[in-house]
Design a protein around this motif. Structure first.
Motif, short mmCIF file in Angstrom:
data_model
loop_
_atom_site.label_atom_id
_atom_site.label_comp_id
_atom_site.label_asym_id
_atom_site.label_seq_id
_atom_site.Cartn_x
_atom_site.Cartn_y
_atom_site.Cartn_z
N ARG A 214 22.88 -15.22 42.05
CA ARG A 214 23.43 -14.52 43.24
C ARG A 214 23.82 -13.10 43.19
N ARG A 215 24.59 -12.84 42.08
CA ARG A 215 25.15 -11.65 41.62
C ARG A 215 24.09 -10.62 41.30
N ASP A 216 22.97 -11.18 40.83
CA ASP A 216 21.85 -10.30 40.07
C ASP A 216 20.52 -11.11 40.09
N PRO A 217 20.13 -11.12 41.36
CA PRO A 217 18.70 -11.91 41.54
C PRO A 217 17.57 -11.61 40.49
N LEU A 218 17.45 -10.34 40.25
CA LEU A 218 16.37 -9.98 39.51
C LEU A 218 16.34 -10.89 37.94
N LYS A 219 17.50 -11.48 37.67
CA LYS A 219 17.53 -12.15 36.42
C LYS A 219 17.22 -13.90 36.61
N SER A 220 16.90 -14.11 37.99
CA SER A 220 16.55 -15.49 38.19
C SER A 220 15.14 -15.70 37.68
N PRO A 221 14.84 -16.96 37.30
CA PRO A 221 13.41 -17.04 36.46
C PRO A 221 12.18 -17.04 37.40
N ALA A 222 11.05 -16.81 36.94
CA ALA A 222 9.61 -16.71 37.76
C ALA A 222 9.35 -18.23 37.97
N LEU A 223 9.10 -18.20 39.50
CA LEU A 223 8.57 -19.64 39.89
C LEU A 223 7.33 -19.87 40.14
N ASN A 224 6.33 -18.95 39.67
CA ASN A 224 5.02 -19.04 40.06
C ASN A 224 4.34 -19.58 38.48
N LYS A 225 3.67 -20.47 38.73
CA LYS A 225 2.93 -21.20 37.50
C LYS A 225 1.43 -21.53 37.93
N ILE A 226 0.66 -21.76 36.84
CA ILE A 226 -0.46 -21.95 36.76
C ILE A 226 -0.71 -23.35 35.99
N PRO A 227 -0.42 -24.42 36.33
CA PRO A 227 -0.29 -25.56 35.47
C PRO A 227 -1.89 -26.55 35.43
N VAL A 228 -2.87 -25.98 36.21
CA VAL A 228 -4.25 -26.66 36.38
C VAL A 228 -5.17 -25.70 36.14
N VAL A 229 -5.81 -25.76 34.86
CA VAL A 229 -6.96 -24.76 34.56
C VAL A 229 -8.27 -25.83 34.21
N TRP A 230 -9.39 -25.44 34.31
CA TRP A 230 -10.61 -25.60 33.70
C TRP A 230 -10.67 -24.79 32.44
N TRP A 231 -10.24 -25.43 31.48
CA TRP A 231 -9.87 -24.56 30.39
C TRP A 231 -11.26 -24.22 29.41
N GLN A 232 -11.14 -22.93 28.83
CA GLN A 232 -12.33 -22.40 28.19
C GLN A 232 -11.66 -21.89 26.76
N TRP A 233 -12.63 -21.77 25.86
CA TRP A 233 -11.92 -21.50 24.43
C TRP A 233 -11.32 -20.21 24.29
N ASN A 234 -11.36 -19.02 25.05
CA ASN A 234 -10.70 -17.69 25.12
C ASN A 234 -9.64 -17.80 26.16
N PHE A 235 -9.26 -18.97 26.67
CA PHE A 235 -7.96 -18.78 27.83
C PHE A 235 -6.73 -19.06 26.68
N ARG A 236 -5.67 -18.56 27.40
CA ARG A 236 -4.32 -18.89 26.58
C ARG A 236 -3.09 -18.47 27.70
#
Length: 331
Positions: A214-236
């Motif tokens: 609360r004293r430094d909101p910019l230090k709070s962690p990211a909440l955006n995620k991409i957990p489901v992917v049609w995976w290809q060999w060049n993704f990472r």
């Protein structure tokens, strides 16, 4: 020409890095021969999380996951004995440093490339539970087919930290419990989004911003995620599941072509967090040397519930009404 050459060099470097980290993994439980081309696969890295796994794997099996590919970073809680009894789980063991492997992501990238290419792949932590529109009647495979129809390779979510209305020390999770029965609340709003060239949608918020930072909101962690992917060999994955390459996979929405999005419930705030924090402060294998865990340990008695902000989880329709999830045209 120079741009193409740089891209080639990046791919070579990535391939060499994956081979190096792949050599750190030893296959201990091998059920990979049972996998089929059409299977939905789940990948994750863990350490001493056995108490979470019975409910976790049952949850994802019901959503349609066919095989679990798990990296065990030297657990000593009996996980390997349990895993040997599961016909749809394969396990790779390593004693190597979690931090040195980009907090486990290099290990996951190696397995995703080797086994996940061409599959719909779910990559999550053992305390994360995916929810998506229409999940009550539609499987992950059906979600994947819709993504293909819409020419979408990646499914985006916002991570929602779950908590109880009790002090953390009294929020006790026991093996086999439904985590929503123990920690049913989340913040209904307060999720600012920032778009930059490097990160098209960067989301913060929830109790880890409202309370712990609360004293430094910019230090709070990211909440955006991409957990489901049609995976290809060049993704990472680059930074956990927050950042993925190629960059096109980072695009969430455009106003002319909306796409479904979901949520990822995060069940970190159990009483067991105190022991986890003590271990990680000693190991210093997590982000910023485990200082985030130190903050949680110091605030073990704090109640994250706040009247007017906290709401009990009811359904995916509730998340859509709150604007935390989008159905788009998937009716």
């Amino acid at each position: 020409m120079n741009l193409n050459f740089n891209m080639f060099l990046n791919q070579v470097s990535h391939h060499m890095r994956m081979r190096r980290f792949g050599k750190q993994l030893k296959l201990k439980v091998d059920n990979t021969k049972a996998m089929k081309k059409s299977d939905v696969l789940l990948f994750m890295c863990l350490r001493n999380e056995l108490f979470r796994l019975p409910y976790f794997v049952d949850y994802y099996r019901k959503l349609g996951v066919n095989h679990f590919l798990i990296i065990d970073n030297n657990s000593d809680d009996g996980f390997m004995d349990w895993a040997r009894q599961q016909p749809d789980i394969s396990v790779w063991h390593t004693k190597a440093g979690y931090k040195a492997a980009n907090f486990g992501m290099e290990w996951c990238n190696f397995l995703l490339r080797k086994y996940g290419t061409g599959h719909l792949c779910v990559t999550v932590d053992p305390d994360e539970f995916l929810v998506y529109p229409c999940m009550e009647t539609r499987s992950l495979k059906e979600l994947g087919e819709y993504m293909k129809m819409e020419k979408r390779e990646a499914f985006h979510v916002v991570m929602l930290d779950a908590y109880s209305d009790k002090p953390l020390a009294e929020t006790i999770y026991r093996q086999g419990d439904n985590p929503w029965d123990v920690a049913p609340f989340f913040d209904r709003d307060g999720y600012p989004q920032i778009s930059t060239h490097a990160m098209p949608t960067f989301t913060r918020g929830g109790p880890r911003m409202r309370v712990h930072n609360r004293r430094d909101p910019l230090k709070s962690p990211a909440l955006n995620k991409i957990p489901v992917v049609w995976w290809q060999w060049n993704f990472r994955y680059v930074s956990s599941m927050h950042d993925i390459k190629p960059m096109r996979l980072m695009r969430v929405q455009d106003r002319f072509n909306p796409t479904p999005t979901g949520a990822l419930f995060h069940f970190k705030f159990f009483a067991s967090l105190k022991d986890k924090a003590a271990e990680e402060m000693q190991r210093k294998e997590h982000y910023y040397g485990g200082t985030e865990y130190e903050r949680y340990a110091k605030e073990n008695r704090e109640n994250l519930y706040e009247e007017g902000v906290s709401v009990r989880y009811e359904s995916t329709e509730q998340l859509i009404r709150l604007g935390l999830m989008c159905r788009a045209n998937w009716l």
